[in-house]
Design an enzyme around this catalytic site. Structure first.
Site, PDB file in Angstrom:
ATOM      1  N   ASP A  29     -16.720 -28.528  28.709  1.00  0.00           N
ATOM      2  CA  ASP A  29     -15.936 -29.278  27.729  1.00  0.00           C
ATOM      3  C   ASP A  29     -15.258 -30.485  28.368  1.00  0.00           C
ATOM      4  O   ASP A  29     -15.153 -31.555  27.751  1.00  0.00           O
ATOM      5  CB  ASP A  29     -14.877 -28.386  27.088  1.00  0.00           C
ATOM      6  CG  ASP A  29     -15.485 -27.388  26.111  1.00  0.00           C
ATOM      7  OD1 ASP A  29     -16.699 -27.478  25.830  1.00  0.00           O
ATOM      8  OD2 ASP A  29     -14.738 -26.507  25.636  1.00  0.00           O
ATOM      9  N   ASP A  66     -23.897 -36.155  28.251  1.00  0.00           N
ATOM     10  CA  ASP A  66     -24.433 -35.425  27.107  1.00  0.00           C
ATOM     11  C   ASP A  66     -25.479 -34.404  27.543  1.00  0.00           C
ATOM     12  O   ASP A  66     -25.701 -33.403  26.859  1.00  0.00           O
ATOM     13  CB  ASP A  66     -25.044 -36.412  26.111  1.00  0.00           C
ATOM     14  CG  ASP A  66     -25.450 -35.756  24.816  1.00  0.00           C
ATOM     15  OD1 ASP A  66     -24.658 -34.958  24.291  1.00  0.00           O
ATOM     16  OD2 ASP A  66     -26.568 -36.008  24.333  1.00  0.00           O
ATOM     17  N   ASP A  69     -23.275 -31.587  30.359  1.00  0.00           N
ATOM     18  CA  ASP A  69     -22.404 -30.532  29.825  1.00  0.00           C
ATOM     19  C   ASP A  69     -23.202 -29.348  29.295  1.00  0.00           C
ATOM     20  O   ASP A  69     -22.862 -28.191  29.539  1.00  0.00           O
ATOM     21  CB  ASP A  69     -21.451 -31.079  28.759  1.00  0.00           C
ATOM     22  CG  ASP A  69     -22.177 -31.806  27.625  1.00  0.00           C
ATOM     23  OD1 ASP A  69     -23.424 -31.807  27.595  1.00  0.00           O
ATOM     24  OD2 ASP A  69     -21.488 -32.392  26.766  1.00  0.00           O
ATOM     25  N   SER A  80     -21.781 -21.874  23.484  1.00  0.00           N
ATOM     26  CA  SER A  80     -21.063 -21.303  22.342  1.00  0.00           C
ATOM     27  C   SER A  80     -21.125 -22.258  21.159  1.00  0.00           C
ATOM     28  O   SER A  80     -21.395 -23.453  21.323  1.00  0.00           O
ATOM     29  CB  SER A  80     -19.594 -21.070  22.710  1.00  0.00           C
ATOM     30  OG  SER A  80     -18.931 -22.308  22.943  1.00  0.00           O
ATOM     31  N   ASP A  91     -20.565 -36.967  20.138  1.00  0.00           N
ATOM     32  CA  ASP A  91     -21.728 -37.860  20.111  1.00  0.00           C
ATOM     33  C   ASP A  91     -21.569 -38.900  19.010  1.00  0.00           C
ATOM     34  O   ASP A  91     -21.888 -40.077  19.189  1.00  0.00           O
ATOM     35  CB  ASP A  91     -23.017 -37.068  19.862  1.00  0.00           C
ATOM     36  CG  ASP A  91     -23.527 -36.381  21.113  1.00  0.00           C
ATOM     37  OD1 ASP A  91     -23.006 -36.662  22.214  1.00  0.00           O
ATOM     38  OD2 ASP A  91     -24.447 -35.545  20.980  1.00  0.00           O
TER      39      ASP A  91
END
Length: 218
Positions: A29, A66, A69, A80, A91
């Protein structure tokens, strides 16, 4: 289209870096948030000033977050719904900043109302293209179509053109025309993609209704 091939390649390339960050206690995150902040800063600080080369360099350095992560989440076994939601939402923020920054340039220093409008259309259509797929899937449809220009294509076409067009500031002639061309390509391609997804969702919805009616008749 690019999602299918480029994402797999860069995932393999960036896996060691993702592992390094995990060993240092960095969370997926945090990478998502920092990456988005970097893209937004690069787009909204440099692009409105017409500094397309340096803006593209900054954005490119952060846009790979992008991929990093998600790679980190899979390696750590922490994938999750929240992570997917955060990634998808940010995004959209990053995309809006990129096209918004370009629109600001054409609205002010670039002095081209038409290209400002095209950039805004690219921003809005990109958001709607993403929404149609998410909305279709949320009502139980497979949305089995990719479309002509998805997010990866929008970013690659726009950022490559912006970066090369930015070389005009270093004395390279004629390259400044590449960004307007790219914006028109992305605008038309996004409109086509939106149409493809709407048609696909309409067809899948009709098929699902027919299947339910057939089951009810039995």
């Amino acid at each position: 289209m690019l999602n299918k091939y480029a994402r797999a390649f860069f995932t393999r390339v960036l896996t060691p870096f993702a592992s390094f960050l995990l060993r240092r206690g960095v969370s997926p995150d945090a990478v998502t948030l920092v990456g988005t902040a970097g893209v937004v800063a690069g787009a909204l600080v440099f692009f409105p000033l017409g500094e397309f080369f340096w803006g593209t360099i900054v954005i490119t350095l952060f846009v790979f977050s992008d991929l990093v992560d998600g790679n980190m989440a899979r390696q750590a076994g922490t994938s999750s719904p929240w992570g997917a939601f955060l990634d998808s939402t940010l995004d959209r923020v990053a995309d809006a900043a990129i096209f918004g920054g370009i629109a600001l340039w054409y609205a002010a220093g670039g002095e081209n109302t038409m290209l400002c409008a095209v950039a805004i259309f690219c921003l809005a259509s990109g958001q709607v293209v993403s929404y149609t797929k998410a909305r279709g899937e949320s009502i139980g449809l497979p949305v089995a179509v990719n479309g002509l220009i998805e997010r990866a294509e929008r970013l690659v076409i726009t950022l490559v053109a912006a970066g090369v067009a930015g070389l005009h500031a270093f004395g390279v002639p004629f390259v400044e025309v590449l960004l307007p061309i790219a914006l028109w390509v992305v605008a038309v391609g996004s409109a086509v993609t939106l149409g493809q997804r709407v048609v696909t969702i309409r067809r899948e919805s009709a098929e699902a209704e027919a299947a339910r009616g057939s089951e009810a008749a039995q």
